[in-house]
Design a protein around this motif. Structure first.
Motif, PDB file in Angstrom:
ATOM      1  N   ALA A   1      40.082 108.159  14.289  1.00 20.39           N
ATOM      2  CA  ALA A   1      40.159 107.411  13.029  1.00 20.39           C
ATOM      3  C   ALA A   1      40.903 108.184  11.943  1.00 20.39           C
ATOM      4  O   ALA A   1      41.632 107.591  11.146  1.00 20.39           O
ATOM      5  CB  ALA A   1      38.757 107.055  12.537  1.00 20.39           C
ATOM      6  N   VAL A   2      40.748 109.510  11.898  1.00 24.75           N
ATOM      7  CA  VAL A   2      41.386 110.266  10.814  1.00 24.75           C
ATOM      8  C   VAL A   2      42.856 110.528  11.098  1.00 24.75           C
ATOM      9  O   VAL A   2      43.571 111.039  10.244  1.00 24.75           O
ATOM     10  CB  VAL A   2      40.653 111.605  10.538  1.00 24.75           C
TER      11      VAL A   2
ATOM     12  N   ASN B   1      47.523 104.820   8.749  1.00 26.34           N
ATOM     13  CA  ASN B   1      47.171 103.926   7.644  1.00 26.34           C
ATOM     14  C   ASN B   1      45.907 104.369   6.912  1.00 26.34           C
ATOM     15  O   ASN B   1      45.458 103.687   5.989  1.00 26.34           O
ATOM     16  CB  ASN B   1      46.978 102.500   8.176  1.00 26.34           C
ATOM     17  N   ARG B   2      45.334 105.515   7.321  1.00 25.51           N
ATOM     18  CA  ARG B   2      44.050 105.929   6.758  1.00 25.51           C
ATOM     19  C   ARG B   2      44.184 106.881   5.570  1.00 25.51           C
ATOM     20  O   ARG B   2      43.191 107.271   5.005  1.00 25.51           O
ATOM     21  CB  ARG B   2      43.191 106.596   7.847  1.00 25.51           C
ATOM     22  N   ARG B   3      45.399 107.275   5.208  1.00 25.63           N
ATOM     23  CA  ARG B   3      45.516 108.187   4.077  1.00 25.63           C
ATOM     24  C   ARG B   3      45.056 107.490   2.803  1.00 25.63           C
ATOM     25  O   ARG B   3      45.468 106.379   2.513  1.00 25.63           O
ATOM     26  CB  ARG B   3      46.953 108.673   3.903  1.00 25.63           C
ATOM     27  N   ILE B   4      44.196 108.169   2.066  1.00 26.02           N
ATOM     28  CA  ILE B   4      43.593 107.578   0.871  1.00 26.02           C
ATOM     29  C   ILE B   4      44.465 107.891  -0.336  1.00 26.02           C
ATOM     30  O   ILE B   4      44.730 109.049  -0.646  1.00 26.02           O
ATOM     31  CB  ILE B   4      42.171 108.131   0.666  1.00 26.02           C
TER      32      ILE B   4
ATOM     33  N   TRP C   1      46.755 113.618   4.969  1.00 28.40           N
ATOM     34  CA  TRP C   1      45.443 113.348   4.367  1.00 28.40           C
ATOM     35  C   TRP C   1      45.434 113.365   2.845  1.00 28.40           C
ATOM     36  O   TRP C   1      44.411 113.101   2.229  1.00 28.40           O
ATOM     37  CB  TRP C   1      44.407 114.325   4.925  1.00 28.40           C
TER      38      TRP C   1
ATOM     39  N   HIS D   1      37.959 114.933   5.799  1.00 31.68           N
ATOM     40  CA  HIS D   1      36.998 114.724   6.891  1.00 31.68           C
ATOM     41  C   HIS D   1      36.324 116.025   7.311  1.00 31.68           C
ATOM     42  O   HIS D   1      35.226 116.012   7.872  1.00 31.68           O
ATOM     43  CB  HIS D   1      37.650 114.010   8.088  1.00 31.68           C
TER      44      HIS D   1
ATOM     45  N   ASP E   1      44.862 107.995  12.159  1.00 36.89           N
ATOM     46  CA  ASP E   1      45.537 106.728  11.942  1.00 36.89           C
ATOM     47  C   ASP E   1      46.434 106.849  10.707  1.00 36.89           C
ATOM     48  O   ASP E   1      45.965 107.200   9.623  1.00 36.89           O
ATOM     49  CB  ASP E   1      44.498 105.624  11.738  1.00 36.89           C
TER      50      ASP E   1
ATOM     51  N   SER F   1      37.653 109.401  -2.051  1.00 40.07           N
ATOM     52  CA  SER F   1      38.153 110.003  -0.824  1.00 40.07           C
ATOM     53  C   SER F   1      37.055 110.334   0.177  1.00 40.07           C
ATOM     54  O   SER F   1      37.290 110.334   1.379  1.00 40.07           O
ATOM     55  CB  SER F   1      38.918 111.296  -1.138  1.00 40.07           C
TER      56      SER F   1
END
Length: 560
Positions: free
Chosen positions: A101-102, A106-109, A256, A78, A104, A114
């Protein structure tokens, strides 16, 4: 809007030209600052010594192979998205550094692309799993991918007695990450009080203890002590000496992930250049700056121009250096204009270790290559080897290395039927007195022979079709790095926070620094952070209004 701030008016009301900014060096820090300066409303020129962009992230191409010469590990995507989303005269300095949002969990890609929508216009970034395969000297390995259950499973296989210690380490490293990175990561320590305000918290978290000592409190296994302490080496830090706040790297990666720019890190650099030029910035390659002109004296000193090696003069309203901190002050600024940076202080600054990096291409036909994109190959000694490199400054018989094979992920980086790779070996900087003109060739041969004979790349000697290398001499003489250091100022406790070189000069108005040498420190995410911190100082000095949004409440919101 902001253009009206940058344009000053004469007494008759006529608008003056936009302010001019010059950045010395086109590393990731210099390019990030250049983009931000354009978004602040300046007309910015970046002067680069080399014939292309990147600095340490320069690209070497030879015989169909493409080699990233420097950084290859990308995290915190990000930060990249924020840069690519900037617009001219829209600095976005007042947006949250870590949007909800970053954070969260559950947001790890872990699959797919990416980068966000702005990033995807310039470069394709994809996640890499595992983050690293860590090989021990006995041939066993540990795949670090940030997955807590997979991590626990591997700990159970290596040292089940350390499972409880891992849970405690995980808890305490997370607390350091939340306080040290999420809440304080963008804090600029411009004075002693700003540091003293947070010191009690860091002491309470035990974040000032040396990292390896910190890790030893949780793990009995030598292998696990290495797994959870090696990462500062990727930013020039000695695990035996860096403060334990660097345990946060574990959580930065875990939160991340680790990512790769298709086409190599050079593709990310080219994306930054394209963005900078689209915003109106100008690149000047082959333009090594020989001198920064300073006018005035005492509190009235101001940076007014740069003079490249060709003798031409380029005036500016501000100058920022992405170059080596010591050499910037020592070689580009007359000592009379830097009372806070006398020669003796600059020369005593402790430098990070250096590197020997071997770039090589080899035939892959018929080869069952059991390696990953990022490989850490540890030697038989850990603590003593670190003492050899950082303390005794000798070239030991044994070595550890980081082996990068990007063509596993992106075959376009090598000709068909081939792989491209580089292997990076930490070595002492040139304060050691080692003569690399004599040592380099036999040492490179030993490193490649090791990869062959130990079975990492079987038959490498016969498969090898291309080889080149750099030594500390490249860092010293080509990259103008003090003593050939590989990462700038060493991140020891007394060269951290307020005691690290300041992003804004204490002596000279309108002169700034950015990059690995400055606050907050080394590593690709950190140099992008330094650019934002420096841009905020510039905005304050040039009366460009912004309000830093309060840090979010982060407890309990990041990866578990």
């Amino acid at each position: 809007m902001l253009r009206s701030v940058i344009k000053r008016r004469t007494r008759k009301g006529a608008a003056l030209e936009r302010k001019k900014a010059i950045v010395i060096g086109s590393g990731v820090g210099g390019l990030s600052l250049g983009i931000r300066l354009q978004s602040l409303g300046f007309d910015t020129t970046i002067f680069e010594k080399l014939d292309g962009p990147g600095g340490r992230a320069y690209v070497r191409r030879a015989e169909g192979f493409t080699f990233d010469m420097g950084p290859t590990v990308i995290t915190v995507p990000h930060f990249i998205e924020e840069l690519f989303a900037l617009e001219r005269d829209q600095p976005a300095l007042d947006k949250p550094d870590f949007p909800a949002a970053v954070l969260d969990e559950n947001r790890r890609i872990t699959s797919g692309v990416s980068g966000g929508p702005a990033t995807s216009k310039y470069v394709q970034i994809i996640p890499i799993l595992p983050f690293y395969r860590i090989y021990f000297d006995d041939g066993t390995h540990f795949d670090y991918d940030g997955d807590p259950e997979r991590t626990r499973e591997q700990i159970r296989a290596i040292a089940p007695e350390d499972l409880e210690g891992y849970e405690r380490f995980h808890r305490d490293a997370r607390a350091i990450f939340e306080r040290g990175f999420l809440e304080l990561g963008f804090t600029y320590f411009r004075d002693v009080p700003s540091m003293l305000r947070i010191a009690p918290d860091l002491v309470k978290l035990d974040a000032v203890r040396p990292l390896f000592s910190f890790v030893k409190r949780y793990f009995k296994s030598d292998k696990l002590r290495q797994v959870f302490s090696f990462e500062p080496l990727l930013v020039g830090g000695n695990p035996l000496a860096v403060p334990a706040i660097y345990a946060m790297i574990h959580f930065v990666e875990k939160t991340w992930g680790i990512h790769f720019a298709m086409g190599g890190t050079g593709a990310l650099v080219r994306g930054f250049v394209r963005k900078f030029e689209e915003l109106g910035g100008t690149m000047r390659y082959g333009s090594e700056v020989a001198r920064i002109e300073i006018e005035g004296s005492g509190k009235h000193r101001r940076a007014t121009a740069v003079v490249p090696a060709d003798g031409s003069r380029h005036p500016a309203d501000l100058v920022a250096s992405n170059g080596d901190y010591v050499n910037t002050y020592l070689k580009l600024i007359d000592r009379v204009h830097r009372p806070s940076h006398p020669d003796i202080r600059l020369k005593l600054a402790r430098q990070s270790m250096s590197l020997l990096v071997v770039y090589f291409g080899f035939r892959s036909d018929g080869l069952n290559l059991d390696l990953r994109h990022h490989n850490i190959i540890l030697g038989p000694r850990y603590e003593e080897l670190l003492k050899d490199i950082f303390g005794r400054k000798i070239l030991a018989e044994d070595f550890s290395q980081y082996l990068h094979i990007p063509s596993i992920t992106d075959p376009s980086l090598a000709p068909p039927g081939h792989h491209c790779a580089y292997t990076l070996v930490p070595v002492p900087h040139n304060g050691s007195g080692l003569d690399w003109s004599k040592l380099a060739d036999p040492f490179v041969d030993r490193v490649l022979r090791f990869l062959d004979e130990r079975g990492y790349i079987p038959g490498l000697g016969e498969r090898l079709v291309y080889k080149s290398f750099i030594t500390p001499d490249y860092f010293e003489h080509t990259l103008n790095s003090r003593l050939g250091n590989g990462f700038g100022i060493e991140p020891v406790l007394w060269q951290s926070a307020y005691f690290r070189p300041h992003n804004k000069s204490e002596d000279i108005a309108n002169f700034y620094l950015v990059g690995a040498n400055t606050q907050p420190g080394g590593g690709t995410p950190a140099v992008m952070m330094s650019a934002k911190m420096t841009a905020r100082e510039i905005a304050r000095d040039f009366d460009i209004p912004f309000d830093v949004v309060d840090r979010p409440q982060v407890r309990g919101t990041v990866a578990k």
